[in-house]
Enzyme design. Structure first.
Site, PDB file in Angstrom:
ATOM      1  N   GLU A  85      -6.746   5.505  -1.307  1.00  0.00           N
ATOM      2  CA  GLU A  85      -7.235   4.231  -0.787  1.00  0.00           C
ATOM      3  C   GLU A  85      -7.834   4.446   0.606  1.00  0.00           C
ATOM      4  O   GLU A  85      -7.166   4.971   1.492  1.00  0.00           O
ATOM      5  CB  GLU A  85      -6.085   3.228  -0.727  1.00  0.00           C
TER       6      GLU A  85
ATOM      7  N   GLU B 268      -1.080   3.209  -6.798  1.00  0.00           N
ATOM      8  CA  GLU B 268      -0.365   4.418  -6.399  1.00  0.00           C
ATOM      9  C   GLU B 268       0.095   5.272  -7.576  1.00  0.00           C
ATOM     10  O   GLU B 268       0.082   6.509  -7.499  1.00  0.00           O
ATOM     11  CB  GLU B 268       0.830   4.051  -5.516  1.00  0.00           C
TER      12      GLU B 268
ATOM     13  N   GLN C   1      -1.255   5.985   1.049  1.00  0.00           N
ATOM     14  CA  GLN C   1      -1.660   5.642   2.406  1.00  0.00           C
ATOM     15  C   GLN C   1      -0.505   5.658   3.414  1.00  0.00           C
ATOM     16  O   GLN C   1      -0.649   6.150   4.525  1.00  0.00           O
ATOM     17  CB  GLN C   1      -2.351   4.284   2.408  1.00  0.00           C
TER      18      GLN C   1
ATOM     19  N   ASP D 297       5.889   4.387   3.099  1.00  0.00           N
ATOM     20  CA  ASP D 297       6.601   3.234   2.540  1.00  0.00           C
ATOM     21  C   ASP D 297       6.138   2.918   1.121  1.00  0.00           C
ATOM     22  O   ASP D 297       6.900   2.357   0.330  1.00  0.00           O
ATOM     23  CB  ASP D 297       6.370   2.006   3.429  1.00  0.00           C
ATOM     24  N   TYR D 298       4.884   3.242   0.806  1.00  0.00           N
ATOM     25  CA  TYR D 298       4.332   2.907  -0.501  1.00  0.00           C
ATOM     26  C   TYR D 298       4.476   4.037  -1.513  1.00  0.00           C
ATOM     27  O   TYR D 298       3.997   3.929  -2.645  1.00  0.00           O
ATOM     28  CB  TYR D 298       2.867   2.485  -0.354  1.00  0.00           C
TER      29      TYR D 298
ATOM     30  N   HIS E 231       5.656  -0.040   7.686  1.00  0.00           N
ATOM     31  CA  HIS E 231       4.811   1.014   8.259  1.00  0.00           C
ATOM     32  C   HIS E 231       5.591   1.939   9.182  1.00  0.00           C
ATOM     33  O   HIS E 231       5.046   2.477  10.148  1.00  0.00           O
ATOM     34  CB  HIS E 231       3.622   0.397   9.017  1.00  0.00           C
TER      35      HIS E 231
END
Length: 807
Positions: free
Chosen positions: A498, A529, A551, A554-555, A596
Site C-alpha cells: 500500500e 494485507e 504498512q 500493527d496491521y 501506530h
C-alpha cells in the site's frame, strides 16, 4: 452452462480423434476416477480400524478433477485444498501408494514426497528443490504448492502464483529465468469448497486477481454443505457464482470469465475446463468455474457421519447423482464400453488400490519393525530376571503393529529403570537410543528452514565501508540507496504494498524507484494485507524475490494467518521440498497511539517460527540485513524503526553490498556492572540512560541481538553475564512478551542463569496498547527515566551503601 452463455452443449471435442481413441481416453478417465474412489473407501476403513489417525477424502469430486487435470500442463501450479486427490492421481502429482503413505504418516520423503509424514492425508505438494536447496526446472514439472488445512488459506498464495506469470510475460528482463516460466504461459489453478468461499481471504483474493488480471483459474466444488452447515447459512442466494456476477468482464471492463457446470456431467466438465483454461492461459484473464451438484458419499471426514445432518431425500439424490455412477451410465448408453468390460476394469482397480495400500503399510512398518526387534533384544540382554524389564519387552513384542512411539518409549522406560545399574548391556541400549534420537530429530523436527547452499548463514560477511567525506543522510535515504543498488543488481527483485509505488512508501524508502524500475517491479496494491503476504509467497515459490510490505506492524495481524499457517511452516511441512524466500517489510515500535506504535513481538515469536525475525536498531543495520537476505533464500520479517527514518546516519560507500549476519548479537556499549539486552527503538533509550547512569558510577554493557529469530547464536549475552552477573531485558512488548523469550534464550539455552548474582529483571511496556500523544508514549512504554531507575534499583539491591535508594 456458462454465465455469459458462450458454452455450447457439445461433448469432448473429438474432431481429430478416432472413435477408438476417444473411447480409450474416456475409459482411462473412468479408471482413474474409480481407483480414486476405491482409495477413499479403503482409506476410511484404515482410519476406522486404527491404522491411521484421521482421514479426509475427495470422493464425489472425481469427475471435475479429471476434467481439470486435462487442462493442467507442465509448468502450471496448483493451490488447492484437501479434496483434490483425483486431480493429484490424474496429473501424477501423487500416486495411490504415496497417498496411503501419507495417511500412515510415513516420515520418509521417498515414501511421502509431499510432506514426509508431517501432514494429514490429501495435503499435496511437489518437490521444487534439490537436496541442496537449489531449484529444479519447474517448467518441466506439474507443480503443486504445499496444501494447508485452514479452509480458504490456499487463496492468498494463489494470487502470487498466478501473478508471477504476468511478470514473466510482461517483463523481458526475466527471460533468463528459463527454469521458472515459458513466456508466462503458466496458469495458477485454485480449488476450494463452496462453504469456504465465505472466508474473507476468498473475497480478498478474488478481488485482487480481478484487479491484477492474472491467469488464475478458481474452481469451487459445491456440495451444498460446509461440514454439517447447509449453503443457506453460508452464501447469499446459496450460489457463489450468482453473487459474483458483477466480476464478469464485458466489452468495457476487465474482470472474470465465470462458468457454471454440474459435477456429474463428464462431457460438459471436459469442455468447460478446456475452454476456460485456454482463455485464462492465452489472455491472462482470471476465470471462476463453479462446479455444482457435487456429492460427498462418505461425508466430511472420518470424524463424523453425514447421515446425522442430511435428510433421506438428499442422501437418495446423492446416490443417484454420484458422479461415477452417472459417468458409468453415460458410457454404457453411449456404447463406449460394455458392462462386462466395466466389471473387469473395476475389479482390476480394486485389486490395484488394495495392493498399493498393503505396500504402503508394509513399508511404513518395515523400519519400525527393525527398530522394535533391536529394542526387544537390547532390553532382554540387560533384564537379568528383572520382571519390570521383561514386561516392557513382552508388551512391545506382543504389539504386532507397534509404531515408533511405542518402540522409543520402551527404550526410555528401560533406561530409567536401570538408572542405578550400570553395565555394558545398558551402555549398548543407551548408545542405540542416542543414535535413534538423532534419527528422529531428522525425521520429525528438521527443516524449519531450508538450510541449503543459499542459507543466510553462508552469505559472506562484508563490513560497511566509509570514507572521510562520507555523507550524513536521513535513514530513509540510506534505505533508498540500498534498495536502488539491489534492484539494479538483481532483476528478480520486486516490491509491492500500500502506497509503495507512486509515492515510494509512507516513509520514502522507495522514493523515485518506481519511476526508475517500472510499475511491474515496484507496485502499489489495494488495502489487502492477506493477499499482499500471499502474493509474496506465490512469487517466491516461482523463483522471484519479492518484498511484500505491510504498512505498519500493527496491521500485520491482518496477514498473520497467512504468514503463520503458510509461509512459516512451508519448509518444515515439505521437509525442505519447497521454499519461499519472501521478505515481509514493515515498520513499528514508537510513534503515536494505539495503531501506530506496535511491538507485538511475543505474538510474532509464537506464530512465525520458520521466519527470520530482524529487529534492526537503525537503517544502517536494516540495510545490511536486507543485503544479506537478498543473497539468501529463506523468508524473513523485517521491522524497521518508525522513528528512525529522519535520524541522520553515515551513508556507507558499499550501501548495496555490505552485509549484517543474522543471529549475531553486537555489543554497542561495553560495561562491567550490568548487562542490558534490548533492540529496535528502545535501544536508543537504553543508550541515553547508560550515559546518565555513568554519572552515578554504574557501568552498563548494552547488547543488541539484532535478530530475535535466530537469537545470539554466539552466546554473547551469556559471555557478558560472566563479567557483569546482572541482567535486564528491555523492550516495548507487553509484560511477559518478547522479554520472556529473551530471558528463556539467555538463562536456559545459553546457561546464563549460572552467572547471575541477582534476580534478572525485565522492563517492558504496559499490558495495554499506548494511548495517543507524547504523554501516552511516556506513561506506557519504557522511558529513559524508567531505564535509569530500574537499573539503579538493581544496583541498590546489590550494594545499598554504594547506591543509596532514590525514592
Amino acid at each position: 452452462m456458462m454465465l455469459n452463455n458462450k458454452l455450447t452443449t457439445n461433448p469432448i471435442d473429438a474432431s481429430e480423434l478416432s472413435f477408438d481413441d476417444f473411447k480409450t481416453i474416456v475409459i482411462d478417465d473412468y479408471r482413474i476416477a474409480f481407483e480414486s474412489r476405491q482409495a477413499s473407501l479403503l482409506g476410511r476403513k484404515e482410519v476406522l480400524t486404527g491404522k491411521a489417525k484421521f482421514g479426509i477424502f475427495g470422493d464425489g469430486k472425481e469427475l471435475p478433477q479429471i476434467a481439470m487435470a486435462k487442462a493442467f500442463k507442465n509448468g502450471d501450479w496448483r493451490s488447492g485444498y484437501y479434496r483434490d486427490q483425483t486431480f493429484a492421481f490424474a496429473t501424477g502429482i501423487c500416486t495411490i501408494k504415496e497417498f496411503f503413505a501419507q495417511l500412515y504418516a510415513n516420515p520418509s520423503v521417498e515414501a511421502d514426497p509431499a510432506s514426509a509424514g508431517r501432514q494429514m492425508n490429501c495435503h499435496f505438494s511437489t518437490r521444487s528443490l534439490n537436496e541442496d536447496g537449489s531449484w529444479k526446472n519447474l517448467t518441466e514439472m506439474k507443480n503443486s504448492s504445499s496444501d494447508i488445512a485452514p479452509t480458504g488459506g490456499q487463496m492468498a498464495r494463489l494470487v502470487g502464483l498466478a501473478y508471477a506469470s504476468k511478470l514473466y510475460r510482461q517483463n523481458p528482463e526475466l527471460n533468463y529465468l528459463k527454469n521458472f516460466s515459458v513466456n508466462g504461459n503458466e496458469v495458477g489453478f485454485g480449488t476450494i469448497g463452496n462453504a469456504s468461499t465465505s472466508e474473507g481471504v476468498f473475497f480478498e483474493a478474488i478481488n485482487a486477481a480481478g484487479v491484477l488480471q492474472i491467469p488464475m483459474a478458481m474452481s469451487v466444488w459445491d456440495d451444498a454443505y460446509g461440514i454439517s452447515v447447509p449453503a443457506k447459512y453460508q452464501t447469499t442466494k446459496e450460489d457463489i457464482s450468482e453473487i459474483l456476477k458483477g466480476f464478469q468482464r464485458d466489452e468495457n471492463n476487465a474482470g472474470y470469465e465465470i462458468y457454471k457446470v454440474r459435477g456429474w456431467d463428464y462431457p460438459a466438465l471436459c469442455e468447460t475446463y478446456q475452454q476456460a483454461i485456454q482463455i485464462c492461459r492465452d489472455e491472462h484473464v482470471p476465470v471462476l468455474i463453479h462446479v455444482t451438484e457435487v456429492t460427498q458419499p462418505q461425508g466430511h471426514s472420518t470424524s463424523g457421519s453425514h447421515e446425522r445432518y442430511k435428510d433421506k431425500a438428499r442422501l437418495e439424490w446423492e446416490k443417484e447423482f454420484d458422479c461415477i455412477r452417472q459417468m458409468r451410465l453415460w458410457m454404457l448408453e453411449s456404447a463406449i464400453v460394455t458392462e462386462e468390460e466395466l466389471a473387469v476394469l473395476e475389479d482390476t482397480a480394486k485389486k490395484l488400490v488394495r495392493e498399493a495400500q498393503k505396500e504402503a503399510w508394509n513399508e511404513f512398518l518395515g523400519d519400525i519393525k527393525t527398530e522394535k526387534d533391536q529394542v526387544i533384544s537390547l532390553i532382554n540382554n540387560l533384564s537379568d530376571s528383572n520382571q519390570a524389564l521383561s514386561k516392557i519387552a513382552g508388551t512391545l513384542g506382543g504389539t504386532p503393529d507397534a509404531q515408533r512411539k511405542e518402540v522409543i518409549s520402551s527404550a526410555r522406560k528401560a533406561l530409567r529403570l536401570t538408572l542405578n545399574q550400570p553395565s555394558e548391556e545398558r551402555n549398548q541400549l543407551l548408545s542405540w537410543y542416542q543414535k535413534e534420537k538423532e534419527n528422529n530429530e531428522e525425521r520429525y523436527n528438521s527443516k524449519l528452514f531450508t538450510d541449503g547452499k543459499e542459507s543466510p548463514s553462508l552469505v559472506n560477511i562484508v563490513p560497511a565501508s566509509y570514507q572521510d567525506n562520507s555523507k550524513m543522510v536521513d535513514g530513509r535515504e540510506l534505505l533508498n540507496a540500498c534498495f536502488d543498488a539491489n534492484f539494479a543488481r538483481d532483476q528478480r527483485l520486486v516490491a509491492f504494498g500500500e502506497d509503495l509505488g507512486n509515492i515510494g512508501d509512507v516513509n520514502q524508502g522507495f522514493a523515485g524507484l518506481q519511476a526508475k524500475y517500472g510499475e511491474l517491479r515496484i507496485t502499489d496494491t489495494g488495502i489487502r494485507e492477506m493477499t499482499i503476504a500471499g502474493q509474496g509467497i506465490g512469487l517466491a515459490l516461482r523463483g522471484l524475490r519479492p518484498i511484500a510490505e505491510i504498512q505498519y506492524l500493527d496491521y500485520l495481524l491482518y496477514a498473520l494467518n497467512v504468514l503463520s499457517d503458510d509461509l512459516a511452516s512451508l519448509s518444515y511441512r515439505t521437509k525442505g521440498g519447497q521454499k519461499a524466500p519472501v521478505i515481509i517489510r514493515t515498520r513499528g515500535h514508537r510513534l503515536e497511539g494505539v495503531w501506530h506504535s506496535g511491538s507485538p513481538i511475543g505474538m510474532i515469536l509464537g506464530s512465525l517460527r520458520g521466519l527470520h525475525l530482524c529487529v534492526p536498531r537503525n537503517m544502517t543495520q536494516a540495510a545490511g540485513m536486507y543485503n544479506t537476505l537478498f543473497r539468501a533464500d529463506e523468508p524473513a520479517l523485517m521491522i524497521e524503526c518508525l522513528n528512525g527514518y529522519r535520524l541522520k546516519e553515515m551513508l556507507p560507500d558499499n550501501v548495496g553490498e555490505y552485509t549484517v549476519p543474522l543471529g549475531k548479537a553486537e555489543i554497542v556499549r561495553e560495561g562491567t556492572d550490568i548487562t542490558v539486552v534490548s533492540y529496535g527503538s528502545t535501544l536508543r533509550i537504553v543508550e541515553e540512560a547508560a550515559e546518565e547512569l555513568a554519572a552515578y558510577g554504574v557501568s552498563v554493557e548494552i547488547i543488541d541481538p539484532q535478530t530475535l529469530l535466530p537469537f545470539d547464536t554466539d552466546h554473547l549475552c551469556a559471555s557478558s553475564l560472566q563479567k557483569t552477573n546482572k541482567l535486564l531485558v528491555v523492550d516495548e512488548d507487553v509484560p511477559g512478551g518478547g522479554t520472556a523469550y529473551i530471558l528463556q534464550q539467555i538463562l536456559e539455552n545459553q546457561g546464563g542463569y549460572y552467572h547471575l548474582d541477582a534476580q534478572p529483571q525485565t522492563l517492558s511496556a504496559k499490558a495495554h496498547r499506548p494511548p495517543y500523544g507524547s504523554d501516552g508514549d511516556y506513561f506506557t512504554k519504557p522511558s529513559v527515566d524508567d531505564v535509569v531507575e530500574t537499573i539503579y534499583q538493581m544496583m541498590n539491591a546489590h550494594n545499598e551503601a554504594k547506591y543509596p535508594a532514590i525514592f
